[in-house]
Design a protein around this motif. Structure first.
Motif, PDB file in Angstrom:
ATOM      1  N   ASN A  84       0.827  -1.213   0.000  1.00 27.79           N
ATOM      2  CA  ASN A  84       0.000   0.000   0.000  1.00 27.79           C
ATOM      3  C   ASN A  84       0.858   1.258   0.000  1.00 27.79           C
ATOM      4  O   ASN A  84       0.539   2.229  -0.688  1.00 27.79           O
ATOM      5  CB  ASN A  84      -0.956   0.003   1.196  1.00 27.79           C
ATOM      6  CG  ASN A  84      -2.141  -0.905   0.987  1.00 27.79           C
ATOM      7  OD1 ASN A  84      -2.547  -1.172  -0.142  1.00 27.79           O
ATOM      8  ND2 ASN A  84      -2.693  -1.398   2.076  1.00 27.79           N
ATOM      9  N   TYR A  91       1.596   5.849  -7.544  1.00 28.65           N
ATOM     10  CA  TYR A  91       0.323   5.803  -8.275  1.00 28.65           C
ATOM     11  C   TYR A  91       0.372   6.586  -9.582  1.00 28.65           C
ATOM     12  O   TYR A  91      -0.344   6.271 -10.521  1.00 28.65           O
ATOM     13  CB  TYR A  91      -0.826   6.329  -7.408  1.00 28.65           C
ATOM     14  CG  TYR A  91      -0.774   7.823  -7.183  1.00 28.65           C
ATOM     15  CD1 TYR A  91      -1.386   8.700  -8.074  1.00 28.65           C
ATOM     16  CD2 TYR A  91      -0.084   8.352  -6.111  1.00 28.65           C
ATOM     17  CE1 TYR A  91      -1.315  10.072  -7.883  1.00 28.65           C
ATOM     18  CE2 TYR A  91      -0.008   9.714  -5.915  1.00 28.65           C
ATOM     19  CZ  TYR A  91      -0.624  10.568  -6.802  1.00 28.65           C
ATOM     20  OH  TYR A  91      -0.541  11.922  -6.624  1.00 28.65           O
ATOM     21  N   ILE A 121      -9.451  -7.081  -2.363  1.00 28.38           N
ATOM     22  CA  ILE A 121      -9.361  -6.504  -3.705  1.00 28.38           C
ATOM     23  C   ILE A 121      -7.967  -6.775  -4.265  1.00 28.38           C
ATOM     24  O   ILE A 121      -7.035  -7.086  -3.521  1.00 28.38           O
ATOM     25  CB  ILE A 121      -9.651  -4.976  -3.714  1.00 28.38           C
ATOM     26  CG1 ILE A 121      -8.636  -4.209  -2.863  1.00 28.38           C
ATOM     27  CG2 ILE A 121     -11.065  -4.692  -3.275  1.00 28.38           C
ATOM     28  CD1 ILE A 121      -8.750  -2.694  -2.963  1.00 28.38           C
ATOM     29  N   GLU A 125      -6.886  -2.977  -8.407  1.00 23.28           N
ATOM     30  CA  GLU A 125      -8.081  -2.263  -7.954  1.00 23.28           C
ATOM     31  C   GLU A 125      -7.719  -1.202  -6.916  1.00 23.28           C
ATOM     32  O   GLU A 125      -8.258  -0.095  -6.947  1.00 23.28           O
ATOM     33  CB  GLU A 125      -9.102  -3.248  -7.373  1.00 23.28           C
ATOM     34  CG  GLU A 125      -9.759  -4.130  -8.416  1.00 23.28           C
ATOM     35  CD  GLU A 125     -10.594  -5.246  -7.811  1.00 23.28           C
ATOM     36  OE1 GLU A 125     -11.737  -5.420  -8.271  1.00 23.28           O
ATOM     37  OE2 GLU A 125     -10.097  -5.935  -6.884  1.00 23.28           O
ATOM     38  N   LYS A 126      -6.815  -1.537  -6.006  1.00 27.41           N
ATOM     39  CA  LYS A 126      -6.380  -0.567  -4.995  1.00 27.41           C
ATOM     40  C   LYS A 126      -5.687   0.618  -5.667  1.00 27.41           C
ATOM     41  O   LYS A 126      -5.924   1.773  -5.305  1.00 27.41           O
ATOM     42  CB  LYS A 126      -5.442  -1.238  -3.985  1.00 27.41           C
ATOM     43  CG  LYS A 126      -4.884  -0.294  -2.941  1.00 27.41           C
ATOM     44  CD  LYS A 126      -5.978   0.277  -2.046  1.00 27.41           C
ATOM     45  CE  LYS A 126      -5.373   1.104  -0.926  1.00 27.41           C
ATOM     46  NZ  LYS A 126      -6.390   1.684  -0.052  1.00 27.41           N
ATOM     47  N   GLN A 129      -8.272   2.831  -7.096  1.00 31.02           N
ATOM     48  CA  GLN A 129      -8.927   3.600  -6.029  1.00 31.02           C
ATOM     49  C   GLN A 129      -8.077   4.815  -5.638  1.00 31.02           C
ATOM     50  O   GLN A 129      -8.598   5.915  -5.474  1.00 31.02           O
ATOM     51  CB  GLN A 129      -9.144   2.734  -4.786  1.00 31.02           C
ATOM     52  CG  GLN A 129     -10.256   1.750  -4.880  1.00 31.02           C
ATOM     53  CD  GLN A 129     -10.357   0.892  -3.613  1.00 31.02           C
ATOM     54  OE1 GLN A 129      -9.553   1.005  -2.698  1.00 31.02           O
ATOM     55  NE2 GLN A 129     -11.363   0.032  -3.583  1.00 31.02           N
ATOM     56  N   ILE A 130      -6.797   4.592  -5.474  1.00 31.76           N
ATOM     57  CA  ILE A 130      -5.891   5.680  -5.097  1.00 31.76           C
ATOM     58  C   ILE A 130      -5.875   6.738  -6.194  1.00 31.76           C
ATOM     59  O   ILE A 130      -5.988   7.939  -5.914  1.00 31.76           O
ATOM     60  CB  ILE A 130      -4.469   5.139  -4.840  1.00 31.76           C
ATOM     61  CG1 ILE A 130      -4.458   4.264  -3.573  1.00 31.76           C
ATOM     62  CG2 ILE A 130      -3.455   6.283  -4.731  1.00 31.76           C
ATOM     63  CD1 ILE A 130      -3.195   3.438  -3.401  1.00 31.76           C
ATOM     64  N   MET A 132      -8.129   7.437  -8.465  1.00 37.04           N
ATOM     65  CA  MET A 132      -9.398   8.167  -8.562  1.00 37.04           C
ATOM     66  C   MET A 132      -9.577   9.120  -7.382  1.00 37.04           C
ATOM     67  O   MET A 132     -10.100  10.224  -7.543  1.00 37.04           O
ATOM     68  CB  MET A 132     -10.573   7.194  -8.657  1.00 37.04           C
ATOM     69  CG  MET A 132     -10.648   6.439  -9.978  1.00 37.04           C
ATOM     70  SD  MET A 132     -10.893   7.525 -11.404  1.00 37.04           S
ATOM     71  CE  MET A 132      -9.260   7.516 -12.114  1.00 37.04           C
ATOM     72  N   ASP A 133      -9.137   8.715  -6.205  1.00 39.38           N
ATOM     73  CA  ASP A 133      -9.227   9.602  -5.050  1.00 39.38           C
ATOM     74  C   ASP A 133      -8.334  10.826  -5.247  1.00 39.38           C
ATOM     75  O   ASP A 133      -8.742  11.959  -4.973  1.00 39.38           O
ATOM     76  CB  ASP A 133      -8.843   8.857  -3.768  1.00 39.38           C
ATOM     77  CG  ASP A 133      -9.158   9.669  -2.538  1.00 39.38           C
ATOM     78  OD1 ASP A 133     -10.292  10.172  -2.425  1.00 39.38           O
ATOM     79  OD2 ASP A 133      -8.257   9.816  -1.684  1.00 39.38           O
ATOM     80  N   ARG A 136     -10.009  13.074  -7.814  1.00 37.99           N
ATOM     81  CA  ARG A 136     -11.128  13.792  -7.210  1.00 37.99           C
ATOM     82  C   ARG A 136     -10.621  15.010  -6.427  1.00 37.99           C
ATOM     83  O   ARG A 136     -11.175  16.113  -6.557  1.00 37.99           O
ATOM     84  CB  ARG A 136     -11.885  12.832  -6.283  1.00 37.99           C
ATOM     85  CG  ARG A 136     -13.155  13.366  -5.707  1.00 37.99           C
ATOM     86  CD  ARG A 136     -13.779  12.362  -4.740  1.00 37.99           C
ATOM     87  NE  ARG A 136     -12.873  11.945  -3.677  1.00 37.99           N
ATOM     88  CZ  ARG A 136     -12.569  12.698  -2.609  1.00 37.99           C
ATOM     89  NH1 ARG A 136     -13.092  13.888  -2.471  1.00 37.99           N
ATOM     90  NH2 ARG A 136     -11.755  12.239  -1.685  1.00 37.99           N
ATOM     91  N   ILE A 168     -16.808   4.974 -11.334  1.00 38.20           N
ATOM     92  CA  ILE A 168     -16.655   4.974  -9.880  1.00 38.20           C
ATOM     93  C   ILE A 168     -17.571   5.998  -9.204  1.00 38.20           C
ATOM     94  O   ILE A 168     -18.215   5.703  -8.202  1.00 38.20           O
ATOM     95  CB  ILE A 168     -15.184   5.214  -9.495  1.00 38.20           C
ATOM     96  CG1 ILE A 168     -14.362   3.987  -9.901  1.00 38.20           C
ATOM     97  CG2 ILE A 168     -15.030   5.504  -8.001  1.00 38.20           C
ATOM     98  CD1 ILE A 168     -12.874   4.132  -9.735  1.00 38.20           C
ATOM     99  N   TYR A 169     -17.642   7.210  -9.754  1.00 33.87           N
ATOM    100  CA  TYR A 169     -18.372   8.290  -9.094  1.00 33.87           C
ATOM    101  C   TYR A 169     -19.752   8.574  -9.690  1.00 33.87           C
ATOM    102  O   TYR A 169     -20.499   9.375  -9.144  1.00 33.87           O
ATOM    103  CB  TYR A 169     -17.529   9.566  -9.088  1.00 33.87           C
ATOM    104  CG  TYR A 169     -16.286   9.416  -8.247  1.00 33.87           C
ATOM    105  CD1 TYR A 169     -16.365   9.350  -6.857  1.00 33.87           C
ATOM    106  CD2 TYR A 169     -15.030   9.330  -8.839  1.00 33.87           C
ATOM    107  CE1 TYR A 169     -15.228   9.204  -6.086  1.00 33.87           C
ATOM    108  CE2 TYR A 169     -13.888   9.182  -8.063  1.00 33.87           C
ATOM    109  CZ  TYR A 169     -13.992   9.116  -6.681  1.00 33.87           C
ATOM    110  OH  TYR A 169     -12.865   8.964  -5.913  1.00 33.87           O
TER     111      TYR A 169
END
Length: 182
Positions: A84, A91, A121, A125-126, A129-130, A132-133, A136, A168-169
């Motif tokens: 992580n 990323y 996951i 996928e993780k 997620q990172i 996209m966060d 955002r 995702i959103y």
């Protein structure tokens, strides 16, 4: 201990001459190894040397899963935390599963299996997620173009970035940005 050319050569050639006397930590991954570790050679500027195996742990490094520099098996939980950490720090790059396995000092199949079993996951996928966060946050806090933001989070294909963001959103990046308070 100073990273001399001779010590660097020992690390680059994976020689066991200094095993048990010197350990090296890699600042970018927070992993420490024996000089003979067969993992990818780190960037020299990211290497710190230690003459006591307890010192890298005190400095926040975790033992390499591959070379086991303190002759202890690294728990899967610690390894997942390290994965992580790598995902959070890389990323924005073209980070493939193969590259992630190299950075985390493990095999592709074992990494995928352990990560999935511990988190529910996949590493991919993780990573998404990172990304996209981060996207955002950039959409809300910057005026960078949508394509630049996609590129900034490691997704240079603008169409794909928009498609994933919407999946995702539920709205496009442009629509998301339009909702921010002025």
């Amino acid at each position: 201990m100073e990273l001399t050319d001779s010590v660097w050569e020992i690390i680059k050639t994976n020689s066991n001459v200094l095993d048990g006397k010197v350990w090296y930590g890699v600042k970018s991954t927070k992993i420490f190894c024996k000089p003979s570790c067969p993992s990818r050679i780190p960037n020299k500027s990211n290497v710190l040397l230690f003459t006591n195996p307890d010192d890298p742990v005190k400095c926040g490094f975790r033992p390499c899963k591959r070379c086991q520099p303190i002759n202890e098996v690294v728990s899967d939980e610690i390894w997942v935390a390290e994965i992580n950490h790598i995902l959070e720090n890389y990323y924005d790059q073209n980070l493939t599963l193969a590259e992630l396995a190299i950075l985390a000092h493990g095999s592709i199949s074992h990494l995928r299996h352990v990560y999935q079993s511990k988190t529910g996951i996949s590493p991919s996928e993780k990573l998404m997620q990172i990304r996209m966060d981060k996207a955002r946050i950039l959409l809300l806090n910057s005026n960078r173009s949508i394509s630049n933001i996609g590129n900034d989070v490691g997704i240079p294909n603008n169409s794909y970035f928009i498609k994933i963001f919407k999946k995702i959103y539920g709205i496009t990046p442009h629509q998301y940005r339009a909702k921010r308070p002025n």
